[in-house]
Design an enzyme around this catalytic site. Sequence first.
Site, PDB file in Angstrom:
ATOM      1  N   LYS A  44      45.085  39.114  67.835  1.00 26.83           N
ATOM      2  CA  LYS A  44      44.655  40.411  67.924  1.00 26.83           C
ATOM      3  C   LYS A  44      43.157  40.082  68.846  1.00 26.83           C
ATOM      4  CE  LYS A  44      44.358  41.161  63.395  1.00 26.83           C
ATOM      5  NZ  LYS A  44      45.654  40.475  62.827  1.00 26.83           N
ATOM      6  N   GLY A  57      35.623  23.841  53.501  1.00 18.21           N
ATOM      7  CA  GLY A  57      35.890  22.636  52.509  1.00 18.21           C
ATOM      8  C   GLY A  57      36.913  21.763  53.122  1.00 18.21           C
ATOM      9  N   GLU A 122      37.213  19.363  44.782  1.00 16.89           N
ATOM     10  CA  GLU A 122      37.060  20.914  44.477  1.00 16.89           C
ATOM     11  C   GLU A 122      37.738  21.329  43.169  1.00 16.89           C
ATOM     12  OE1 GLU A 122      38.116  23.285  48.185  1.00 16.89           O
ATOM     13  OE2 GLU A 122      36.856  21.850  49.401  1.00 16.89           O
ATOM     14  N   HIS A 239      36.440  34.683  46.201  1.00 15.89           N
ATOM     15  CA  HIS A 239      35.710  33.274  46.172  1.00 15.89           C
ATOM     16  C   HIS A 239      34.528  33.558  45.392  1.00 15.89           C
ATOM     17  CE1 HIS A 239      34.150  29.631  47.603  1.00 15.89           C
ATOM     18  NE2 HIS A 239      35.047  29.267  48.242  1.00 15.89           N
ATOM     19  N   ARG A 286      39.101  29.260  40.727  1.00 18.33           N
ATOM     20  CA  ARG A 286      38.275  30.255  41.293  1.00 18.33           C
ATOM     21  C   ARG A 286      38.087  31.725  40.712  1.00 18.33           C
ATOM     22  NH1 ARG A 286      39.604  29.268  47.749  1.00 18.33           N
ATOM     23  NH2 ARG A 286      38.490  27.240  47.500  1.00 18.33           N
ATOM     24  N   HIS A 349      38.759  36.596  49.649  1.00 22.76           N
ATOM     25  CA  HIS A 349      38.970  35.596  50.239  1.00 22.76           C
ATOM     26  C   HIS A 349      40.240  34.959  50.893  1.00 22.76           C
ATOM     27  CE1 HIS A 349      37.621  31.632  51.726  1.00 22.76           C
ATOM     28  NE2 HIS A 349      38.487  30.854  50.883  1.00 22.76           N
ATOM     29  N   ARG A 384      45.742  30.549  44.419  1.00 21.32           N
ATOM     30  CA  ARG A 384      45.896  29.310  45.145  1.00 21.32           C
ATOM     31  C   ARG A 384      45.095  28.144  44.920  1.00 21.32           C
ATOM     32  NH1 ARG A 384      43.184  27.833  49.646  1.00 21.32           N
ATOM     33  NH2 ARG A 384      42.212  29.703  49.900  1.00 21.32           N
TER      34      ARG A 384
END
Length: 540
Positions: A44, A57, A122, A239, A286, A349, A384
């Site tokens: 695009k 990250g 994380e 997020h 998250r 996010h 996720r």
Amino acid sequence: MRSSEAGLARNVLRCRFVVVGSGIAGLWTARRLSEYGDVTIITKSQLCESNTEYAQGGIAVALLPADSPELHKQDTLAAGAGLCDVPAVEMLTREGPDAVLDLISIGARFDSRDGNLLAGREAAHQRSRVIHARGDATGAEVERAASEAVLNSPNVRVLENTFVTDLILIHGKCVGVEAIDFVSGESIRVLAGSTMMAAGGAGNLYRVTTNPPVTIGDAMTVAWRAGAALQDLEFVQFHPTALAAPGYPKFLISEAVRGEGAILRNTSGEAFMQRYSPAQLDLAPRDEVSRAVLSEMQSDNSDHVWLDLSPIGDASAVEARFPGIMAELRKRELWNDETFCIPVTPAAHYCMGGIRSDVNGQTSLPGFYACGEAASCGVHGANRLASNSLLDGLVFGGRSARGMIGAPDLTDAEVTSAATIAGRDLPAADPDLRDQLRDLMWDHVGILRDAEGLAAGAEELARMRAGFEHPSHAKPEEIQTAMMVQAAQLIATAAQLRCESRGGHFRTDYPEASDEWRKHIILHSTHDGEIAATYAPVLE
Ligand code: SIN
């Protein structure tokens, strides 16, 4: 022009494979495909403008000695909150190390010391397994290496500033795509034996997002209009730490910052995660951290909480580990050498849901494949795990390419029919609707949802859709706005259906997860263009 394009109209291209999207999923698929036939990549914007480019990250992968695919699998399943398809997770975590080594072999450079890869920690990971590049520029490095590999292939043609509006179907089989050149406004038809949709997610349907402007939910709209099944659209990941500063989209403050010790504080200075998740604190999943941040912002009547970076070390230590973030903070005059605190807010996010596909990218339509954020093969479940998305693109991009290589090319009869079949007049909507749409999605289909808000949102979306026009020559932006409304309607419908809370979908009127809802919600279009739902079991 390839020889088989002789005799086709000027705006009809023919190739063996077409790949829509140029993040890591699209590029990795295209790289593999180009060894077997000619590939057209349609994107695009510019080739490197994708969510991948902005990933900070890193890549979660079990490559370090104290780690294993089994531990990575356990963490992915736990984050996915009971909705991951286990075979997909096993493939991701087991095949991930080789996929990353392949990426390194084509020139991607990750941070290392004495020849050993460095890995950060994380949220919800039992081990430090997130490898990174130039501190916090992992996505840019991955995109650079993959796009160079693709551009070096004589078999690849790239159509930039071109966006896909429809799949071309013959007897239910996908034989290519209809697209519009954003600059000239002309339509293009690209015919191909296999079509890959890897055009990313839908962060730009929300008022606050970390995503670049290209993520508008077009992948799901195009697939849905063609009759492909979509899965788990209600699961949108917010997020917890986007920079709370003016502008759209928001600059991401990587979760790796909390992985290195940074702490969230409310406007009174309290480290509030102690109250919400005493065991995992700031490294809780998250969705939990985003809800906690939102709750603190609401009770303090503030548009942000603080992220305190002082536990990481002095300013030079922060700078060494996160050079990109520090440069951005200094540029915006948001770095304070006294407090080390920066303002953050949750932001849309990542979409866990997307075009339903198997682990080889095959969708419900023959000839049509999907991978990356545009797809839902069940690997991420309801939420996720941090830094699993680049790995998803690598592993399932490679697998999808194998599936596409094995599929037959178009026959001459299919080429003739596909080149002459009549295109549809596309729905168009006023671009001014976009802000209204983003507010609606943020307020009613956002971090916290309930039946009343969802119904109000759905009603407004239906009203917007009823106002669509079908001019014979709509402007590209107007077509995209209509696609955004359609994608929003699909997400809102799935969120209305799921009467429980799980992962990225939180219903204040059904605050618990329920066994009855441990299943995928699948949406598809009816003959008259309405939305119908079926359900599928989670694969064990
Ligand atoms: C981050 O760096 O926090 C984002 C990585 C991800 O989305 O997994």
